[in-house]
Design a protein around this motif. Structure first.
Motif, mmCIF file in Angstrom:
data_model
loop_
_atom_site.group_PDB
_atom_site.id
_atom_site.type_symbol
_atom_site.label_atom_id
_atom_site.label_comp_id
_atom_site.label_asym_id
_atom_site.label_seq_id
_atom_site.Cartn_x
_atom_site.Cartn_y
_atom_site.Cartn_z
ATOM 1 N N LEU A 15 0.836 -1.206 0.000
ATOM 2 C CA LEU A 15 0.000 0.000 0.000
ATOM 3 C C LEU A 15 0.869 1.253 0.000
ATOM 4 N N GLY A 16 1.991 1.209 0.720
ATOM 5 C CA GLY A 16 2.901 2.349 0.740
ATOM 6 C C GLY A 16 3.560 2.591 -0.604
ATOM 7 N N ARG A 17 3.782 1.541 -1.382
ATOM 8 C CA ARG A 17 4.313 1.709 -2.738
ATOM 9 C C ARG A 17 3.236 2.268 -3.663
ATOM 10 N N TRP A 18 2.012 1.775 -3.528
ATOM 11 C CA TRP A 18 0.900 2.190 -4.383
ATOM 12 C C TRP A 18 0.516 3.646 -4.130
ATOM 13 N N ILE A 19 0.484 4.010 -2.840
ATOM 14 C CA ILE A 19 0.150 5.389 -2.447
ATOM 15 C C ILE A 19 1.325 5.915 -1.614
ATOM 16 N N PRO A 20 2.277 6.599 -2.214
ATOM 17 C CA PRO A 20 3.475 7.037 -1.480
ATOM 18 C C PRO A 20 3.168 7.872 -0.243
ATOM 19 N N ALA A 21 2.081 8.633 -0.272
ATOM 20 C CA ALA A 21 1.740 9.437 0.904
ATOM 21 C C ALA A 21 1.430 8.552 2.097
ATOM 22 N N PHE A 22 0.915 7.358 1.856
ATOM 23 C CA PHE A 22 0.653 6.433 2.962
ATOM 24 C C PHE A 22 1.963 5.945 3.564
ATOM 25 N N ALA A 23 2.960 5.744 2.727
ATOM 26 C CA ALA A 23 4.273 5.329 3.240
ATOM 27 C C ALA A 23 4.844 6.394 4.175
ATOM 28 N N ARG A 24 4.587 7.675 3.881
ATOM 29 C CA ARG A 24 5.152 8.743 4.712
ATOM 30 C C ARG A 24 4.529 8.775 6.103
ATOM 31 N N VAL A 25 3.280 8.321 6.223
ATOM 32 C CA VAL A 25 2.653 8.327 7.551
ATOM 33 C C VAL A 25 2.766 6.974 8.237
ATOM 34 N N SER A 26 3.386 5.987 7.592
ATOM 35 C CA SER A 26 3.573 4.683 8.225
ATOM 36 C C SER A 26 4.547 4.810 9.394
ATOM 37 N N GLY A 27 4.103 4.372 10.553
ATOM 38 C CA GLY A 27 4.926 4.486 11.751
ATOM 39 C C GLY A 27 4.958 5.876 12.342
ATOM 40 N N ARG A 28 4.210 6.831 11.759
ATOM 41 C CA ARG A 28 4.260 8.204 12.258
ATOM 42 C C ARG A 28 3.352 8.358 13.461
ATOM 43 N N MET A 29 3.945 8.721 14.587
ATOM 44 C CA MET A 29 3.167 8.954 15.788
ATOM 45 C C MET A 29 3.026 10.446 16.034
ATOM 46 N N GLN A 30 2.088 10.787 16.907
ATOM 47 C CA GLN A 30 1.925 12.170 17.355
ATOM 48 C C GLN A 30 2.121 12.172 18.856
ATOM 49 N N PHE A 31 3.009 13.023 19.314
ATOM 50 C CA PHE A 31 3.394 13.007 20.720
ATOM 51 C C PHE A 31 2.308 13.670 21.556
ATOM 52 N N ASP A 32 1.234 12.903 21.791
ATOM 53 C CA ASP A 32 0.162 13.348 22.675
ATOM 54 C C ASP A 32 -0.556 12.108 23.192
ATOM 55 N N LEU A 33 -1.558 12.314 24.040
ATOM 56 C CA LEU A 33 -2.309 11.196 24.597
ATOM 57 C C LEU A 33 -3.630 10.987 23.888
ATOM 58 N N PHE A 34 -3.905 11.811 22.890
ATOM 59 C CA PHE A 34 -5.161 11.692 22.156
ATOM 60 C C PHE A 34 -5.036 10.625 21.079
ATOM 61 N N HIS A 35 -3.941 10.673 20.332
ATOM 62 C CA HIS A 35 -3.714 9.710 19.255
ATOM 63 C C HIS A 35 -2.842 8.575 19.797
ATOM 64 N N VAL A 36 -3.469 7.473 20.154
ATOM 65 C CA VAL A 36 -2.716 6.398 20.794
ATOM 66 C C VAL A 36 -2.134 5.425 19.774
ATOM 67 N N TYR A 37 -2.391 5.642 18.497
ATOM 68 C CA TYR A 37 -1.824 4.796 17.457
ATOM 69 C C TYR A 37 -1.023 5.659 16.480
#
Length: 873
Positions: A425-447
């Motif tokens: 999916l990351g190859r098919w949609i490069p923008a998805f590859a950029r957010v793969s493994g991307r976390m947000q340093f807060d307690l709202f987004h736990v994934y």
């Protein structure tokens, strides 16, 4: 005599002198290792050097206590046996001796272990004979694993051979049993960590994709193949050179994180807690840039490493299984694919020859419910072919059509999840590859963003299931109305894809979605719907949680933005899936009803026509008649209905729901002037959520007392609606949920406690004092306090600050000390961030409500800041 250099064996002397000198030398060496770590020296060299230095001290202590020709032998086991020691790892030792020798040297061994403890080494030890090793290893596979990595420190060759013989496969844990047990151990360990590496505070050692996973592969290789060197597995066809290189690269990265964590924690810490994340990222040289925090970059590196370790590990587990069980008999599916022991495999060794072959694989996979997973050889072939797989922008139309067939076919969400996990999916949609493994340093987004996206898609898939999910009141009714569900799946796939680029992620994602839809050939209407959903995916959530959806004007504005029922259906489902997919704790009964109420009211407004907005008087009339019909259906006479309605505030009929109004009316039966009446009922389909209705003579401090009492009862207020009734009474309604789902107070207990408290003196009612949870200390949010005038002569107070237990109770007490009246409150919490709205008034000399002038606003701002700054201290 000058002291020894760092790492040198200390000089002879008394045991106390030896231990003190050893402790000092080990401390200097630890400091030197820390300096070399900060200088980016290879972590494998550091852990090996620490093991060698510890070896020197352990062996010298052994020599001080045990004669060279004694009948005892010393081995390093576990991680120490592998020859690697992190700064605060345990020093695990095995003394091998027969029972008579153990008894004879009991005092000498006690002295030996005491020396090491006094030297500051975190010691773990066992004293066993060879037969006792066999018995212990057979009873506990963790003991077996530790001995499997034994390394002699003071042991002649015959003793080494005796230890090897004691755990020989003919005696304990033959290859098949060892593999099955370690694989089960791995699965159970993963389950304890939620079966995901995407935890906010991941365990670097034991979590999925952590260092223990790599070590497990080494142990299996040692028992099954006879070597723990993964490179040697290349020659026997168990691993490819690229897989070995990837595992080693990620192992070193994870090891560096673990080494740095030990240095920061100054103890044996494996969980990368919030306390250390920012500091470790800085120490490792990460910097903020392009709207992405340094800590987020470091954590993205971890999540990607852990994901790759898991992916390669799954392949190797399959290959070990085949090594033990033998080559499976193939079960043909079609000309291209077959099943091998339940795993889907390509029949042609040259597969894949084209990108279409890759998508054909996922199509075949989706059509079968009996597939255990992807065969390791096919998974490796797919990984090797990824670099040649095109993105959608450069792919031919036939590939676009094939992808859309996957979305329209069976198990589309499972297919997207598989494509994401395998890197397609990351190859098919490069923008998805950029957010793969991307976390947000807060307690709202736990994934991470990619895992959140997949969770949203999974929620959408559940709406189509025949099994009704009770968390969602209307979702299963709305889903069948969708003409093309694949469009909603595309919106879910793209809704957060713009995160991490330094701009409005909804707008960036909308641009991406539009380009994707145009490129793959969706018609303009379909593309417009997907784009609109991505751009507006937060609209319904913010409207419901931050505005008064009982106000006809709010509904009309929202309906105007939505414009038609098809968009509304899609937006409602996407909103529910998005909120529920952000955090397991975020979706609750209150949010379910909010979204359902907004959906229902908007659908009615669209049916009526946007050119015919509903006036407040019309809504009040409709609600009154609907509530009357409900009461009449239960045998209430018209005269009693009118008498009950006369005791209720007019605004309640404008803002309430018919069932709510009928319930309040019945609650007034038997109430005399001056009485306090409290009634509690569960929210439909959600036993843990409750509505609390309070009717009482009005007096100063009443709202504050209600909030403090609910807080003491362990109930978190989600919304408060405060109405003034006839004859100086109040009609307050609260939507509450348990602060701790393990402790849910009974409705009758809530009624009795509130009635008792509100019938007494309110001055003594105080909120409980609680310690702020550890994790909240790392997410300090600068308080934001704002004021706006509203219709009806009220002032709206908006408060954004760090959430904590008892926050609302303290805020309402501050409002009370400022002699302010609360008329409405909306309470929203997003991780560590509290966003609360209050409608308040001051009381003039004649007892009339007035909006807050600038002097009053500044006084309230100062008082709230003092309250919140006190929390920070």
């Amino acid at each position: 005599m000058s002291p020894p250099h760092a790492g040198e064996a200390p000089a002879a002397g008394s045991d106390a002198e030896w231990a003190a000198t050893a402790r000092e030398a080990l401390g200097r060496h630890a400091e030197a290792l820390a300096e070399r770590f900060d200088a980016a020296v290879d972590v494998d060299r550091l852990v090996a050097e620490r093991a060698r230095v510890v070896d020197r001290h352990v062996t010298e202590a052994w020599q001080r206590c045990i004669a060279d020709d004694g009948p005892l032998a010393l081995f390093a086991v576990g991680g120490y046996g592998r020859g690697e020691l992190f700064p605060h790892s345990d020093i695990d030792l095995l003394v091998l001796a027969e029972p008579d020798a153990q008894r004879q040297h009991e005092d000498a061994l006690a002295r030996f272990f005491s020396l090491l403890w006094d030297a500051g080494l975190p010691l773990g030890h066992a004293v066993r004979s060879a037969s006792q090793c066999t018995e212990a290893a057979g009873a506990d596979i963790t003991v077996m694993t530790a001995i499997l990595e034994s390394r002699p420190l003071a042991a002649p060759l015959p003793v080494r051979q005796a230890l090897e013989a004691a755990i020989a496969p003919s005696l304990v844990w033959p290859a098949r049993a060892f593999f099955q047990a370690k694989r089960q151990e791995l699965r159970e360990r993963h389950a304890r960590h939620g079966d995901t590496s995407d935890n906010l505070e991941p365990n670097l050692k034991d979590g999925p994709g952590g260092l223990r996973d790599v070590q497990t592969l080494h142990w299996m290789a040692l028992r099954i193949i006879g070597t723990s060197d993964l490179e040697s597995l290349i020659a026997v066809g168990q691993l490819g050179a690229d897989e070995v290189a990837s595992l080693e690269r990620e192992r070193r990265f994870l090891s560096r994180l673990r080494f740095g964590l030990h240095l920061l924690a100054r103890k044996h810490e494996e969980r990368l807690r919030f306390d250390y994340q920012k500091i470790l990222a800085e120490r490792l040289g990460y910097t903020d840039s392009d709207g992405v925090l340094a800590v987020e970059k470091m954590m993205q590196g971890f999540y990607r490493s852990a994901s790759l370790v898991q992916r390669i590990g799954e392949r190797l587990l399959q290959r070990f299984e085949e090594q033990i069980e033998g080559e499976p008999v193939a079960e043909p599916i079609d000309a291209d694919f077959e099943l091998r022991r339940g795993y889907l495999a390509a029949r042609d060794e040259q597969w894949p020859e084209s990108p279409d072959d890759v998508l054909a694989l996922f199509s075949t996979w989706a059509s079968r419910s009996d597939v255990r997973g992807l065969h390791s050889q096919t998974a490796r072939a797919l990984a090797e072919a990824l670099s040649a797989f095109p993105d959608y922008a450069s792919a031919p139309p036939a590939l676009h059509a094939r992808f859309m067939q996957l979305l329209r076919g069976p198990q589309p969400v499972a297919t997207l999840t598989r494509m994401a996990r395998l890197g397609v999916l990351g190859r098919w949609i490069p923008a998805f590859a950029r957010v793969s493994g991307r976390m947000q340093f807060d307690l709202f987004h736990v994934y991470t963003v990619d895992q959140h996206t997949l969770a949203v898609l999974k929620n959408l898939a559940s709406f189509a299931s025949e099994e009704h999910d009770e968390r969602f009141t209307l979702a299963h009714e709305v889903w069948p109305r969708l003409r093309k569900p694949e469009l909603l799946l595309l919106a879910g796939l793209f809704h957060d894809i713009g995160k991490g680029r330094g701009g409005d992620h909804s707008e960036l994602g909308g641009d991406d979605a539009r380009l994707f839809c145009d490129t793959i050939g969706l018609n303009p209407a379909e593309g417009s719907l997907v784009e609109w959903l991505v751009r507006k995916h937060l609209l319904m959530s913010t409207t419901a949680q931050k505005q008064d959806i009982t106000d006809p004007e709010v509904i009309h504005r929202f309906a105007t933005q939505v414009a038609d029922r098809d968009r509304l259906d899609h937006l409602y489902l996407l909103t529910c899936a998005d909120i529920a997919g952000t955090s397991p704790k975020l979706w609750n009964a209150w949010k379910d009803r909010l979204m359902a109420d907004l959906y229902t009211a908007t659908r009615l407004a669209l049916r009526r026509g946007l050119e015919h907005p509903l006036a407040a008087t019309e809504r009040a009339s409709e609600n009154r008649e609907a509530a009357r019909a409900m009461l009449a259906a239960f045998g209430t006479e018209d005269d009693e209905i009118e008498a009950l309605f006369a005791r209720m505030p007019d605004i309640g009929f404008q803002r309430g729901r018919p069932d709510h109004l009928a319930w309040q009316a019945v609650s007034l039966r038997g109430v005399r002037p001056g009485d306090v009446r409290v009634r509690v009922r569960p929210v439909a389909a959600h036993a843990s959520a409750m509505e609390v209705f309070v009717h009482s003579p009005d007096r100063d401090g009443l709202f504050d007392a209600i909030v403090a009492t609910l807080d003491r009862l362990g109930l978190a207020i989600q919304q408060a609606r405060v109405h003034d009734g006839p004859d100086g009474t109040i009609f307050d309604s609260f939507e509450v949920i348990p602060a701790d789902s393990r402790h849910i107070p009974a409705g009758q207990d809530v009624e009795q406690k509130l009635e008792s408290t509100l019938s007494g003196t309110l001055e003594d009612v105080r909120p409980p004092r609680r310690t702020q949870p550890r994790h909240l200390r790392h997410f300090r949010i600068a308080p934001q306090i704002g004021f706006d005038d509203t219709r009806g002569g009220r002032t709206q107070l908006s408060l954004v600050c760090t959430d904590r237990p008892g926050l609302l109770a303290d805020v309402t007490r501050t409002l009370r000390t400022q002699s302010l009246r609360v008329h409405d409150a909306r309470i929203a919490t997003f991780g560590a961030r509290a966003e609360d709205l209050f409608q308040v008034t001051a009381v003039d000399a004649d007892g009339n409500d007035q909006p807050l002038d600038e002097t009053r606003r500044q006084a309230l701002r100062d008082a709230l800041l003092a309250c919140l700054e006190g929390d920070a201290r």
